[in-house]
Design a protein around this motif. Structure first.
Motif, PDB file in Angstrom:
ATOM      1  N   THR A   1      -2.176   0.293   5.922  1.00  0.00           N
ATOM      2  CA  THR A   1      -1.543   0.970   4.786  1.00  0.00           C
ATOM      3  C   THR A   1      -1.418   0.038   3.582  1.00  0.00           C
ATOM      4  N   ILE A   2      -1.570  -1.265   3.823  1.00  0.00           N
ATOM      5  CA  ILE A   2      -1.515  -2.210   2.703  1.00  0.00           C
ATOM      6  C   ILE A   2      -2.621  -1.874   1.695  1.00  0.00           C
ATOM      7  N   GLU A   3      -3.734  -1.364   2.219  1.00  0.00           N
ATOM      8  CA  GLU A   3      -4.848  -1.002   1.352  1.00  0.00           C
ATOM      9  C   GLU A   3      -4.469   0.187   0.465  1.00  0.00           C
ATOM     10  N   LEU A   4      -3.695   1.059   1.058  1.00  0.00           N
ATOM     11  CA  LEU A   4      -3.206   2.226   0.322  1.00  0.00           C
ATOM     12  C   LEU A   4      -2.204   1.792  -0.748  1.00  0.00           C
TER      13      LEU A   4
END
Lengths: 240, 240
Positions: free
Chosen positions: A81-84
């Protein structure tokens, strides 16, 4: 900075979406109150103070705050979710601050939920309210510094266990530096001024004054600057 | 709409992306092909501003991703590989959070954008379910909804049809086709038929370099009568 609000809200209410929050709150309150009653002799002392409650906070935080903070970044890294998060229009600093403040607010809720202790001493005796207020302030500030360290270590790894162990170790060092027993050992090998200098970097040294009712700007600055410094490193670690 | 100029990214000593350049115009659907580890995802992550390029840059709608990443991020929708999302949130809560960080602060604009995204991706039946309980197809659609929510001029989709059943794949392709008339779309895929079905251009990347940049019909004309995967294999294995 306006982007802090939505992330803060998501994070803060996120604690209550999973059982983590409730388990943490129950364990924190049972442990903190339990220590005060059974080890600190809260009742036996027969004094209308909460000193025996607050005196254990540096030790309790040593394990509980890494437990609350270990997932801050490592969870985002593990689940991707860090990419999000970092493809939303938000800067790294905003994200770090939002997550930190959400966790700090959660810890503040945990600390303040010990209010029945305050009611108890207020009902049974005539406590010094100023000392209680300054102790709470010190405890919340100290929690922020612990959390800063945990947020940093969490940003270094995607593994929560490593994150937990690293933050306990880092906090342990920061706590031990001011522990009299440890200082005794240190003074055998180091000159007094060096031991004093090291002790100045300890959570315990700076927290003690708060529990005596003294709000020394030096101590406030220590906690805030330690928090700020760890969050700065946190941003650097994430942008690397 | 998207201008990629000489992107380079190293992982340790490995040159994962080695001077990739291309442009994508409004109305284009660019199919990004390549073997696993060829640098597709890394290139996409650099365009979105998630990874910082070691050299080169990408312009999205005229904004340089290395100079003004937040402006780029607010203009593009990104579906990361395997569609990560905060599993403990419901579909509605999650999209509400995305809408808020995308700058839709009043509850009316927020809910109208969430409704639109739910409608486009046909997520209405599961809107109150937590994301972790959804099937892979639905999770993928949640990722899609999140990328489309703010109606961005640029869409970057990393394997948008991965893990979907044939019907769902078809739906997603129709959706992309319909959206693409006023957008620039980059999608990566392993499925060569998909490129023929929806893409207006195809780029093949192998060992970090662009080896093909042409229309699907030109690509097919390379070896008339041959299967697409045979052409793909000959292009991506010859350099090894």
């Amino acid at each position: 900075m306006s982007q802090i609000t939505p992330v803060f809200k998501r994070e803060f209410f996120g604690y209550f979406r999973s059982p983590v929050a409730y388990v943490f709150l129950v364990v924190f309150l049972m442990a903190s109150v339990g220590l005060a009653f059974f080890i600190g002799g809260f009742f036996k002392a027969n004094l209308a103070t909460l000193e025996s409650f607050f005196v254990f906070h540096p030790w309790l935080f040593l394990f509980l705050i890494p437990a609350a903070g270990m997932r801050l970044w490592s969870e985002e890294k593990r689940t991707g979710t860090i990419e999000l998060l970092f493809t939303l229009p938000i800067t790294t600093l905003e994200a770090v601050l939002a997550k930190f403040f959400a966790a700090w607010a959660f810890l503040t809720v945990a600390i303040l939920l010990s209010f029945p202790m305050v009611i108890t001493v207020g009902y049974l005796g005539n406590p010094d309210w100023g000392v209680i207020a300054s102790s709470y302030l010190g405890s919340i500030l100290m929690a922020g510094s612990y959390l800063g360290v945990c947020s940093l270590t969490s940003a270094l790894t995607r593994n929560q266990v490593i994150s937990f162990v690293l933050s306990v170790l880092a906090c342990l060092v920061l706590l031990f530096l001011g522990w009299s027993v440890f200082n005794g050992v240190l003074s055998a090998v180091l000159p007094v001024w060096a031991v004093d200098l090291l002790a100045n970097f300890s959570f315990a040294t700076h927290f003690n004054a708060f529990t005596k009712g003294i709000i020394d700007p030096k101590d406030v600055v220590f906690f805030l600057s330690l928090t700020g410094f760890t969050l700065f490193l946190n941003v650097v670690a994430l942008e690397r | 709409m998207i201008e990629v100029k000489g992107l380079v990214k190293h992982y340790g000593s490995k040159r994962a992306v080695d001077g990739v350049s291309f442009t994508v115009n409004r109305g284009d659907i660019l199919g990004f092909l390549g073997p696993n580890g060829a640098g597709k995802s890394t290139t996409m992550k650099m365009i979105t501003g998630f990874l910082r390029p070691d050299a080169g840059t990408a312009l999205v709608d005229g904004h340089d991703v290395t100079r003004d990443p937040v402006a780029v991020k607010s203009r593009l929708g990104y579906l990361p590989e395997s569609a990560p999302a905060y599993g403990e949130m419901t579909v509605e809560e999650f999209l509400g959070f995305i809408a808020e960080t995308r700058g839709f602060r009043t509850s009316e604009t927020r809910s109208s954008h969430v409704e639109r995204a739910l409608g486009l991706t046909q997520l209405a039946p599961v809107r109150t379910q937590t994301i972790e309980t959804l099937s892979k197809g639905y999770k993928q659609r949640v990722g899609f909804a999140q990328a489309l929510l703010h109606n961005p001029p640029v869409l970057i989709l990393d394997e948008p049809t991965d893990g979907l059943d044939p019907n769902q794949k078809n739906e997603v392709r129709t959706l992309i086709k319909n959206l693409a008339t006023e957008k620039a779309v980059v999608l990566s895929t392993h499925i060569l038929e998909e490129v023929e079905a929806i893409c207006t251009r195809v780029i093949i990347i192998s060992q970090g370099k662009v080896v093909v940049d042409e229309t699907p019909s030109q690509f097919r004309a390379r070896q008339p009568g041959a299967r697409l995967d045979a052409i793909f294999r000959s292009l991506t294995t010859s350099s090894e």
